[in-house]
Write a protein that holds these residues in place. Sequence first.
Motif, mmCIF file in Angstrom:
data_model
loop_
_atom_site.group_PDB
_atom_site.id
_atom_site.type_symbol
_atom_site.label_atom_id
_atom_site.label_comp_id
_atom_site.label_asym_id
_atom_site.label_seq_id
_atom_site.Cartn_x
_atom_site.Cartn_y
_atom_site.Cartn_z
ATOM 1 N N LEU A 125 6.248 8.540 5.458
ATOM 2 C CA LEU A 125 6.011 7.720 4.332
ATOM 3 C C LEU A 125 4.916 7.940 3.289
ATOM 4 C CD1 LEU A 125 7.495 4.258 5.201
ATOM 5 C CD2 LEU A 125 8.898 5.961 4.223
ATOM 6 N N LEU A 126 4.796 8.178 2.046
ATOM 7 C CA LEU A 126 3.738 8.214 1.207
ATOM 8 C C LEU A 126 3.105 7.005 1.378
ATOM 9 C CD1 LEU A 126 4.285 10.799 -1.615
ATOM 10 C CD2 LEU A 126 2.601 10.859 0.281
ATOM 11 N N PHE A 185 0.838 -1.053 -0.076
ATOM 12 C CA PHE A 185 0.051 0.014 -0.053
ATOM 13 C C PHE A 185 0.820 1.372 -0.067
ATOM 14 C CE2 PHE A 185 -3.200 -2.880 0.970
ATOM 15 C CZ PHE A 185 -4.308 -2.451 0.689
ATOM 16 N N PHE A 186 2.092 1.130 0.155
ATOM 17 C CA PHE A 186 3.195 2.228 0.159
ATOM 18 C C PHE A 186 3.062 2.519 -1.212
ATOM 19 C CE2 PHE A 186 3.382 0.854 4.557
ATOM 20 C CZ PHE A 186 3.438 1.912 5.361
ATOM 21 N N GLU A 187 3.690 3.949 -1.413
ATOM 22 C CA GLU A 187 3.983 4.391 -2.692
ATOM 23 C C GLU A 187 5.424 3.642 -3.278
ATOM 24 O OE1 GLU A 187 2.201 7.155 -4.666
ATOM 25 O OE2 GLU A 187 1.264 5.510 -4.204
ATOM 26 N N VAL A 237 1.954 9.257 6.077
ATOM 27 C CA VAL A 237 1.524 8.401 7.246
ATOM 28 C C VAL A 237 2.952 8.368 8.099
ATOM 29 C CG1 VAL A 237 -0.139 6.983 6.283
ATOM 30 C CG2 VAL A 237 2.280 5.977 6.157
ATOM 31 N N ARG A 238 2.722 8.389 9.291
ATOM 32 C CA ARG A 238 4.054 7.854 10.182
ATOM 33 C C ARG A 238 4.034 6.361 10.493
ATOM 34 N NH1 ARG A 238 4.880 9.559 16.480
ATOM 35 N NH2 ARG A 238 7.247 9.125 16.440
ATOM 36 N N ALA A 239 5.076 5.833 10.121
ATOM 37 C CA ALA A 239 5.245 4.166 10.442
ATOM 38 C C ALA A 239 6.346 3.852 11.599
ATOM 39 C CB ALA A 239 5.520 3.427 9.141
ATOM 40 N N LYS A 240 6.111 3.248 12.691
ATOM 41 C CA LYS A 240 6.880 3.289 13.802
ATOM 42 C C LYS A 240 6.771 1.836 14.309
ATOM 43 C CE LYS A 240 8.218 5.181 18.149
ATOM 44 N NZ LYS A 240 7.696 6.145 19.170
ATOM 45 N N GLY A 241 8.011 1.450 14.447
ATOM 46 C CA GLY A 241 7.960 -0.116 15.084
ATOM 47 C C GLY A 241 9.139 -0.114 15.985
#
Length: 493
Positions: A217-218, A190-192, A229-233
């Motif tokens: 990320l887009l 789903f990410f660009e 979106v902000r993606a954090k892990g």
Amino acid sequence: MSFSEGHKFSDDSKQHLAQIIDNINAGIWEYNITTKNIKWSVGFYTVLGYEPDEIECSNHIFFEHLLYHQDKPAFLTALNNQPSTSTQPLQIRLLTKQSGYHWFESTVKKYNDETGQIIYGSIININQYKQAQIQATHNDLVYSEALKIAKLGSWELNALTMGLSLSKQFYDIYELQNHVKLSLDEVISFFEPPHRPVIKNAIDNAIEYCQPYDLELLFRSAKNNVIWVRAKGIPIINDFGKCITIRGIIQDIDNKKRKHLALESSLNLLTDQNRRLQNFAYIVSHNLRSHAGNLQFMVTLHDETELPEDRAEILSHIKSISDSLSATIEHLNEIVQIQTEITNERTVVDFETVFKNIISALKSNIDTLDATITYDFSKCPQIHYIPAYMESILQNLLTNALKYSSPERKPIIKCHTIKERNHIYLFFEDNGIGIDMERYGDKMFGMYKTFHQNPDAKGIGLFITRNQIEALGGTIKVDSTVNIGTKFTIRLV
């Protein structure tokens, strides 16, 4: 414990059972449908905070004073069920003597004896448990609403099985139904495209090297909405230091991110405009003061000179300085006009039409040099632009290419456009004398900067061209090699 009249059972076994129930903070009740006789155990009174003789043991007291009115329908339904029906425990509210309404769990059963049909049951105080459950439900709701407001979804990845657990809010951001099962590869898809390897590499490093990550990320949702979106892990490790789980969040930060990018763009524009303003102020201060000083000196000299021939020569110098001053003011006016024309309405500009008109206007220069000019605007034939700017840009570039052609070969000039993503690019190149970029690269677009001994060079054309391009949000870059040629790469929008 014993029962008498309204609070006694005659059977010894029931009495012993009642005593056991009384000792576990519970009570029992019995109702004879035929005789309308009702009995409550002492424990029944006790869990409500009463002594057996404080309140009347009756249907009226129970339904009108003890049972909370909203719970009556459910309790009556349980009473009216057929004997064979399996009745689940009820949760009802009863009024206690000193603590208001408490939650109780009640069972309802039926049997028949010689006196008629009997309904009996128990009540157990579950108020503490129920309050904790209500509070937990409330906390879950508040948490869920907070995640919804923050546009934040949570997820968990099993590093061994690569199985994913996703929250409802996660699916909301993806704009998917939350029953859809997703694999890690599907989540990443789903990410660009340019951002997919970034998030995949971050997850791989979290599993392999236990490195946490926090990225912006887009992302393109299932409904084709492109957002930031902000993606954090964060990796969770076992006793041996190996990652066994990654827990993280994904957050819709599109509004905040776009505001930040817009602010960043505005700051860059402001910085650029400030730089131009400083440059403009320097030009005004330096050039006009120089002209004014020279003019004042020549006028003073003219007043002090008596010989007619000397005065005539000084007057010619004054005229020359005046003409130069006029040209400088005209150039400065052109620069100011660039900023005032930004608000002009943009219209559809046809590259080929404008370029042909410029070639026609410069035909004598082209024929004199026997120059070859080729162009290809097929990949992007038109643009929304200020027509006067486009004409000025193309004319300055073509004029420069002719002016700085090599005396050793015939000029070959090429021009073409392309559209890449949302940007339109104009490329302009020649095989002229070129420029030493190491020596003059940083001064290329300065006002009144010339790098050759060409008497026609005034150092104003490229300065104005860059200002026009940048005023409309574009950029211009030059690559040049001495005796090889020059290439301009212009991002118009």
